[in-house]
Design an enzyme around this catalytic site. Structure first.
Site, PDB file in Angstrom:
ATOM      1  CG  ASP A 268      -7.296   3.222  -0.836  1.00 20.94           C
ATOM      2  OD1 ASP A 268      -7.783   2.085  -0.799  1.00 20.94           O
ATOM      3  OD2 ASP A 268      -7.326   3.988   0.157  1.00 20.94           O
TER       4      ASP A 268
ATOM      5  CE  LYS B  79      -4.428   0.952   0.152  1.00 19.51           C
ATOM      6  NZ  LYS B  79      -5.606   0.124  -0.218  1.00 19.51           N
TER       7      LYS B  79
HETATM    8  P1  NDP Z   1     -12.950   7.766  -2.647  1.00 22.25           P
HETATM    9  O1  NDP Z   1     -11.877   8.752  -2.459  1.00 22.25           O
HETATM   10  O2  NDP Z   1     -13.534   7.558  -3.978  1.00 22.25           O
HETATM   11  O3  NDP Z   1     -14.138   8.056  -1.640  1.00 22.25           O
HETATM   12  C1  NDP Z   1     -13.914   8.128  -0.275  1.00 22.25           C
HETATM   13  C2  NDP Z   1     -15.213   8.511   0.417  1.00 22.25           C
HETATM   14  O4  NDP Z   1     -15.036   8.363   1.828  1.00 22.25           O
HETATM   15  C3  NDP Z   1     -15.595   9.947   0.185  1.00 22.25           C
HETATM   16  O5  NDP Z   1     -16.976  10.076   0.223  1.00 22.25           O
HETATM   17  C4  NDP Z   1     -14.950  10.659   1.377  1.00 22.25           C
HETATM   18  O6  NDP Z   1     -15.541  11.882   1.728  1.00 22.25           O
HETATM   19  C5  NDP Z   1     -15.171   9.636   2.470  1.00 22.25           C
HETATM   20  N1  NDP Z   1     -14.131   9.770   3.489  1.00 22.25           N
HETATM   21  C6  NDP Z   1     -12.780   9.697   3.309  1.00 22.25           C
HETATM   22  N2  NDP Z   1     -12.137   9.915   4.460  1.00 22.25           N
HETATM   23  C7  NDP Z   1     -13.098  10.144   5.387  1.00 22.25           C
HETATM   24  C8  NDP Z   1     -13.080  10.417   6.765  1.00 22.25           C
HETATM   25  N3  NDP Z   1     -11.922  10.522   7.434  1.00 22.25           N
HETATM   26  N4  NDP Z   1     -14.280  10.566   7.402  1.00 22.25           N
HETATM   27  C9  NDP Z   1     -15.453  10.460   6.720  1.00 22.25           C
HETATM   28  N5  NDP Z   1     -15.530  10.217   5.410  1.00 22.25           N
HETATM   29  C10 NDP Z   1     -14.380  10.045   4.762  1.00 22.25           C
HETATM   30  O7  NDP Z   1     -12.333   6.387  -2.090  1.00 22.25           O
HETATM   31  P2  NDP Z   1     -12.847   4.896  -2.333  1.00 22.25           P
HETATM   32  O8  NDP Z   1     -14.314   4.865  -2.494  1.00 22.25           O
HETATM   33  O9  NDP Z   1     -11.974   4.291  -3.347  1.00 22.25           O
HETATM   34  O10 NDP Z   1     -12.445   4.224  -0.932  1.00 22.25           O
HETATM   35  C11 NDP Z   1     -13.350   4.113   0.148  1.00 22.25           C
HETATM   36  C12 NDP Z   1     -12.900   2.982   1.057  1.00 22.25           C
HETATM   37  O11 NDP Z   1     -12.886   1.752   0.309  1.00 22.25           O
HETATM   38  C13 NDP Z   1     -11.489   3.114   1.634  1.00 22.25           C
HETATM   39  O12 NDP Z   1     -11.462   2.511   2.911  1.00 22.25           O
HETATM   40  C14 NDP Z   1     -10.633   2.278   0.676  1.00 22.25           C
HETATM   41  O13 NDP Z   1      -9.443   1.829   1.271  1.00 22.25           O
HETATM   42  C15 NDP Z   1     -11.596   1.126   0.416  1.00 22.25           C
HETATM   43  N6  NDP Z   1     -11.341   0.348  -0.780  1.00 22.25           N
HETATM   44  C16 NDP Z   1     -11.249   0.927  -2.014  1.00 22.25           C
HETATM   45  C17 NDP Z   1     -11.049   0.142  -3.134  1.00 22.25           C
HETATM   46  C18 NDP Z   1     -11.031   0.717  -4.513  1.00 22.25           C
HETATM   47  O14 NDP Z   1     -10.954  -0.074  -5.461  1.00 22.25           O
HETATM   48  N7  NDP Z   1     -11.142   2.017  -4.695  1.00 22.25           N
HETATM   49  C19 NDP Z   1     -10.848  -1.308  -3.018  1.00 22.25           C
HETATM   50  C20 NDP Z   1     -11.035  -1.829  -1.691  1.00 22.25           C
HETATM   51  C21 NDP Z   1     -11.246  -1.007  -0.629  1.00 22.25           C
HETATM   52  P3  NDP Z   1     -14.757  13.247   1.394  1.00 22.25           P
HETATM   53  O15 NDP Z   1     -14.762  13.348  -0.102  1.00 22.25           O
HETATM   54  O16 NDP Z   1     -15.525  14.313   2.086  1.00 22.25           O
HETATM   55  O17 NDP Z   1     -13.365  13.064   1.955  1.00 22.25           O
HETATM   56  O1  2IT Z   2      -7.879  -1.660  -0.724  1.00 22.59           O
HETATM   57  C1  2IT Z   2      -7.840  -2.160  -1.871  1.00 22.59           C
HETATM   58  O2  2IT Z   2      -7.999  -3.361  -2.063  1.00 22.59           O
HETATM   59  C2  2IT Z   2      -7.626  -1.252  -3.004  1.00 22.59           C
HETATM   60  N1  2IT Z   2      -7.558  -0.046  -2.811  1.00 22.59           N
HETATM   61  C3  2IT Z   2      -7.478  -1.801  -4.385  1.00 22.59           C
HETATM   62  C4  2IT Z   2      -6.077  -2.267  -4.631  1.00 22.59           C
HETATM   63  C5  2IT Z   2      -5.769  -2.696  -6.041  1.00 22.59           C
HETATM   64  O3  2IT Z   2      -4.583  -2.985  -6.267  1.00 22.59           O
HETATM   65  O4  2IT Z   2      -6.646  -2.739  -6.898  1.00 22.59           O
END
Ligand code: NDP
Ligand code: 2IT
Length: 450
Positions: free
Chosen positions: A170, A130
């Site tokens: 992420d 990561k």
């Molecule tokens: P994005 O940046 O697209 O969206 C993040 C969302 O979470 C936004 O709505 C943001 O609000 C909110 N957020 C972030 N930090 C905080 C906080 N401290 N308190 C409250 N709200 C918060 O990210 P993703 O959707 O990609 O990721 C969301 C989660 O999913 C994370 O935990 C990530 O690690 C996990 N994840 C993502 C994957 C991927 O493929 N993208 C794969 C697997 C897991 P704001 O815009 O106001 O900050």
């Molecule tokens: O938390 C996760 O699994 C991710 N942000 C996706 C990682 C990836 O390599 O697609």
């Protein structure tokens, strides 16, 4: 060699905390895994002799670097960049990049550790990593984000490669940032390769990658419900977040007949008691992905209530999908969810529930899908993007959605295999921890002390 050398959870955690002081998130992630793994390996001398758990919790390497760039006003800015390469026993390092103003090494260490077990669960040959930076893309212009990504990649490019370490998106890193970083790697190395996943479709990206984490999370929930003779039809759901994972979690819930009541961002949440429709979700995608606005605007647009500074967990619903960030469900939130009749939780975000919250879900025997299982669909399709890049071809949306469906079903089956308790309850946390651990552990034992 003392055949009986054993370590209690307390002893193990004491050592880990001594080596990683002031890193509560990393400690939390390891504690949740060690509590399931130590009893499991108690009668398995080969894993204990090889000190697999001790080695798994020590990253192969941690890279920290300064990222210097120039803002739109001509001021020089400096941020801190990281890559935690946790473990490459079963494949090259693989995991996302996070840009967030409060990002610390603690957060990245927990994420890289979890990623190692998650990637193992997918069944694909990927190790865990990561990375990221304490950079806040939210208040930056496109040009500033471009300059930051280019500078970040100048250093990161020394440490990654299509057979070495393959980053992805992420929090704060989406299609725009991936494109800029991919292009910069290509310029530095004069090499067009599958070094990053989540690329645009026109330059080596995979169909379904954008949707994969959210869709996969809902597929996992569907399998949990099915295992219990139930389905999505007519069920109410709370979703937190409004980013990539939340958007496609909501989309698939709606498609399967569920009713999504909430979405949120770091400013608060909206409650739409009539349910978020596909059309309203299109509005959210434009709001968040194109206009980069705030979820509060949804409340004005559709005349619903916005709860400033609050999280959605007080709203009564049957299903919960935390899809924003770590530790967003407190013990009190977990209690409230259970009191309000929540029957199942699937974690789209990484480690969104505090330890006491997870203990409550499992203690009350509600269906609980931990993040390393429930959100593995994203990295799984990243793995399939790597396969397509290596083969220099691409599969159709239907083929990839089908692969994703099968992978999530396999992960569910592994959790059931290793997580079923004597009374029939499925402890998905335990199942995911043990099944994820086993493949990595077997590779580490086979390869000797590296
Ligand atoms: P994005 O940046 O697209 O969206 C993040 C969302 O979470 C936004 O709505 C943001 O609000 C909110 N957020 C972030 N930090 C905080 C906080 N401290 N308190 C409250 N709200 C918060 O990210 P993703 O959707 O990609 O990721 C969301 C989660 O999913 C994370 O935990 C990530 O690690 C996990 N994840 C993502 C994957 C991927 O493929 N993208 C794969 C697997 C897991 P704001 O815009 O106001 O900050
Ligand atoms: O938390 C996760 O699994 C991710 N942000 C996706 C990682 C990836 O390599 O697609």
């Amino acid at each position: 060699m003392k055949e009986n050398r054993r370590c209690s959870l307390n002893q193990f955690m004491e050592g880990l905390i001594r080596r990683n002081p002031h890193e509560p998130e990393f400690q939390q992630a390891v504690d949740e895994v060690a509590a399931d793994i130590l009893p499991f390996i108690d009668d398995k001398y080969e894993y204990r002799k090889a000190m697999v758990l001790e080695r798994l919790t020590e990253a192969d390497r941690v890279i920290v670097f300064r990222v210097t760039w120039v803002d739109d006003e001509g001021y020089v800015r400096a941020n801190r960049g990281y890559r935690v390469q946790q473990n490459n026993s079963i494949g090259p390092y693989k995991g996302g990049i996070r840009f967030h103003r409060n990002l610390t090494l603690d957060t990245l260490k927990f994420l890289a550790f979890e990623q190692t077990l998650k990637n193992s669960l997918t069944g694909l040959p990927m190790g865990g990593a990561k990375g990221g930076a304490n950079f806040n893309p939210k208040d930056k212009s496109d040009d500033e984000v471009l300059r930051f990504c280019q500078s970040f990649m100048i250093e990161l490019s020394r440490h990654i490669g299509p057979n070495v370490d393959i980053p992805a998106g992420d929090i704060g890193v989406g299609a725009r940032e991936i494109s800029y970083m991919f292009a910069q790697y290509k310029r530095i190395n004069n090499e067009f390769s599958g070094v990053i996943t989540g690329k645009g479709i026109s330059f080596g990206g995979s169909m379904i990658r954008t949707e994969a984490t959210g869709y996969g999370c809902v597929y996992f929930m569907e399998d949990m419900l099915k295992e219990n003779g139930s389905s999505f039809e007519g069920k109410t759901a709370l979703v937190s977040g409004a980013g990539n994972v939340a958007q496609f979690t909501a989309e698939k819930i709606i498609e399967l007949g569920g009713k999504v009541l909430t979405l949120s961002d770091s400013s608060g949440f909206i409650h739409d008691s009539e349910g978020i429709t596909k059309e309203k979700l299109d509005y959210v995608k434009d709001l968040k992905n194109v206009r980069r606005g705030r979820i509060a605007e949804y409340a004005d647009e559709f005349d619903v209530t916005f709860y400033e500074g609050k999280k959605p967990w007080d709203i009564p619903a049957e299903l919960a999908f935390p899809c924003a960030t770590q530790n967003e469900i407190s013990a009190g939130d977990a209690r409230k969810l259970i009191e309000n009749g929540c029957i199942a939780v699937a974690e789209g975000a990484n480690m969104p529930t505090v330890k006491e919250g997870v203990d409550l879900f499992i203690g009350e025997k509600i269906l609980y899908a931990p993040s390393k299982a429930a959100n593995a669909g994203g990295v799984a399709v990243s793995g399939l993007e790597m396969t397509q890049n290596s083969m220099r071809m691409s599969w159709s949306r239907e083929e990839l959605d089908n692969h994703l469906r099968v992978i999530m079903r396999d992960i569910h089956a592994k959790c059931v295999d290793y997580g079923r308790e004597k009374d029939g309850y499925i402890n998905y946390r335990k199942g995911a921890n043990i099944a994820g651990f086993l493949k990595v552990a077997d590779a580490m034992v086979a390869c000797g002390p590296t």
